[in-house]
Design an enzyme around this catalytic site. Sequence first.
Site, PDB file in Angstrom:
ATOM      1  N   LYS A  67     -10.143  -0.490   2.602  1.00 12.35           N
ATOM      2  CA  LYS A  67     -10.037  -1.358   1.417  1.00 12.35           C
ATOM      3  C   LYS A  67     -11.329  -2.161   1.324  1.00 12.35           C
ATOM      4  O   LYS A  67     -11.708  -2.863   2.265  1.00 12.35           O
ATOM      5  CB  LYS A  67      -8.836  -2.284   1.558  1.00 12.35           C
TER       6      LYS A  67
ATOM      7  N   ASP B 113      -2.744  -3.515 -11.377  1.00 15.48           N
ATOM      8  CA  ASP B 113      -1.434  -3.110 -10.871  1.00 15.48           C
ATOM      9  C   ASP B 113      -1.104  -1.673 -11.247  1.00 15.48           C
ATOM     10  O   ASP B 113       0.036  -1.354 -11.573  1.00 15.48           O
ATOM     11  CB  ASP B 113      -0.372  -4.069 -11.437  1.00 15.48           C
TER      12      ASP B 113
END
Length: 198
Positions: A29, A9
């Site tokens: 991605k 994160d």
Amino acid sequence: MYICGIHTDAGKTHLCVALCKAFNYSYFKIVQAGCNKDSDILRRFVKNVKVHKEGIFLNTPASPHIAKKLDNIEYSINDLILPNDDKMIIELAGGLFCPIDDNLTMIDFMKKHKRKVILAARNYLGMINHTILSIKALQDNGFDIVCVVMIGEIDTRLDEFIYNYTGVNIAHLEYFDEFNIDEKIQEFKNEIEKYLRS
């Protein structure tokens, strides 16, 4: 160019939005785990961004080596193919040693397809340790680190220690929303441009 994070994160997608908007990069991605796609965040903030289909899509929001079993999907690192695109940023999943399949990690994929790296970090207790460990792993594997981008609040004491210890340049990207994105990304662009050119 790879966009890595010091942990799951750290703000990689936030950084990808800024880079795509500031420099017209396209986006890829490697592994998307979970139906809330990072590419949707890109499209929300950056109009006309070129988004390549993710390398592997997994429904379960979990470490890829777990999600692939829960989703009953078989693949290995060798099934991941990078798009043929010279102006593309590649967002990793998780941190450098996040599993990519049953046996290997994100950094193993990176070693097979060498590119420059930007490392995303943010301020929390323990981030100096996580940042330096990530930098050392990249340096030990021969990667060219463009810079570390500190996301969120600025604390020059953190910057100075990391820079003095590793010699890696530091840039800053504040959090933004729809109302201040242009201002915040212009500030970021002014700061990081010199590192991208070198």
